[in-house]
Design a protein around this motif. Sequence first.
Motif, mmCIF file in Angstrom:
data_model
loop_
_atom_site.group_PDB
_atom_site.id
_atom_site.type_symbol
_atom_site.label_atom_id
_atom_site.label_comp_id
_atom_site.label_asym_id
_atom_site.label_seq_id
_atom_site.Cartn_x
_atom_site.Cartn_y
_atom_site.Cartn_z
ATOM 1 N N THR A 1 0.711 -1.300 -0.070
ATOM 2 C CA THR A 1 -0.077 -0.035 -0.224
ATOM 3 C C THR A 1 0.937 1.392 0.093
ATOM 4 N N LYS A 2 0.655 1.907 -0.934
ATOM 5 C CA LYS A 2 1.269 3.484 -1.044
ATOM 6 C C LYS A 2 0.373 4.457 -0.207
ATOM 7 N N ARG A 3 -0.865 4.548 -0.541
ATOM 8 C CA ARG A 3 -1.855 5.779 0.059
ATOM 9 C C ARG A 3 -2.743 5.005 0.906
ATOM 10 N N MET B 1 0.524 -2.853 8.168
ATOM 11 C CA MET B 1 0.962 -2.547 6.899
ATOM 12 C C MET B 1 2.418 -3.507 6.505
ATOM 13 N N ARG C 1 4.961 5.966 2.766
ATOM 14 C CA ARG C 1 3.527 5.703 2.263
ATOM 15 C C ARG C 1 3.091 7.188 2.728
#
Length: 371
Positions: free
Chosen positions: A8-10, A250, A47
């Motif tokens: 996940t980046k955002r 995460m 992130r």
Amino acid sequence: MRQRISKTKRLIVKVGSALVTNDGAGLSQDFIAECARQIAALHAQGRQVVLVSSGAIAAGMQRLGWSTRPHGIHELQAAAAVGQMGLCQTYETCFAGHGLKAAQILLTHEDLSDRTRYLNARSTLLTLLELGVVPIINENDTVVTDEIKFGDNDTLGALVANLVEAEALVILTDQQGLYSADPRREPAATLIHEGEADDRRFEAMAGGSGSAISKGGMITKIRAAQRAARSGAHTLIASGREADVLPRLMAGETLGTLLYATATPLAARKQWLADHLQLAGSLALDAGAETALRSGRSLLPIGVTAVEGEFERGAAVACRDSMGREIARGLINYSSSEARRIARHGSQDIEALLGYVDEEELIHRDNLVLL
Ligand SMILES: Nc1ncnc2c1ncn2[C@@H]1O[C@H](COP(=O)(O)OP(=O)(O)O)[C@@H](O)[C@H]1O
Ligand SMILES: N[C@@H](CCC(=O)OP(=O)(O)O)C(=O)O
């Protein structure tokens, strides 16, 4: 599936009133400090995080010396206005301790259903994220009346996930996740580890709010997961009191409940664009712009030869090739009169022509769908 979460980046992190206010006993400095520390750790991993935080009403009640939640909407609004100050002040101080800047954004349902305001909110949020700032969002309790309230910040979290195409929505609450029944009422209930967000069985398991200070309960979290899934975001529901919960989630650790989406964020958004847009005008493109669009790029004003129709910023418009065939449609960043003035010009001229620059693209590729 959990391994995918680690990419996940955002993400959107939503924290409920119970956590932020220590079950209504005023702002919990410890929780807010811990929340900022963990978000800073995610930031350091590259992130982008948007925080949706409740707690204004509960914090305001405490500052005003009220021991029970008022019923009158104006008292609730007054409490939120008082409490929001302390809430953001505390977050700002804690984020600053990690070298991070924070920004306050208060939104209403109307802001996100009106296309122009939707685009403005989206541009501001994306700009803040690019600047490395942590946006802190709450409902704008001062201006909403009962009917138009999101009513709970779980829904707001999901709408924001849609708005910025986040890949994940993390809802932190006072339980370990979704249980087979409300654990306050059924101690034998078991934790659900994973499932599809749209699985209707989850709605039957979820009950209302667990305390007098919170609004939503588990049912609004399940509905938020369904809504987030529509734009391709996975939802994680976990306990905000679990040590290092955000970095662990995460990292892909099996913690809390994962309610996964089946579409990717961009594919889901484009589907929405294709299905929901009512066209307000059209743009004639030159051959260069047509090639750019077909290779997945944004539409710049230089490639537009004519603008038809009268429309506002945020309107849906068709893009036509030199034969008049519609080849794409999308949400435009400028009104029809502005678009006419900047058509055939390079993006570097926008400021001289209009006196300001909203975006260098006429239509951003994320808001454009090829037909
Ligand atoms: N199936 C369920 N699993 C877990 N919690 C549930 C369930 N059904 C209802 N709840 C209740 O939802 C509460 C969490 O929602 P809420 O009180 O609105 O918290 P928040 O302030 O974090 O949004 C829990 O404390 C719990 O009592
Ligand atoms: N805007 C309100 C949010 C209330 C709310 O949704 O609370 P919760 O169910 O704890 O997320 C506040 O800040 O108090």
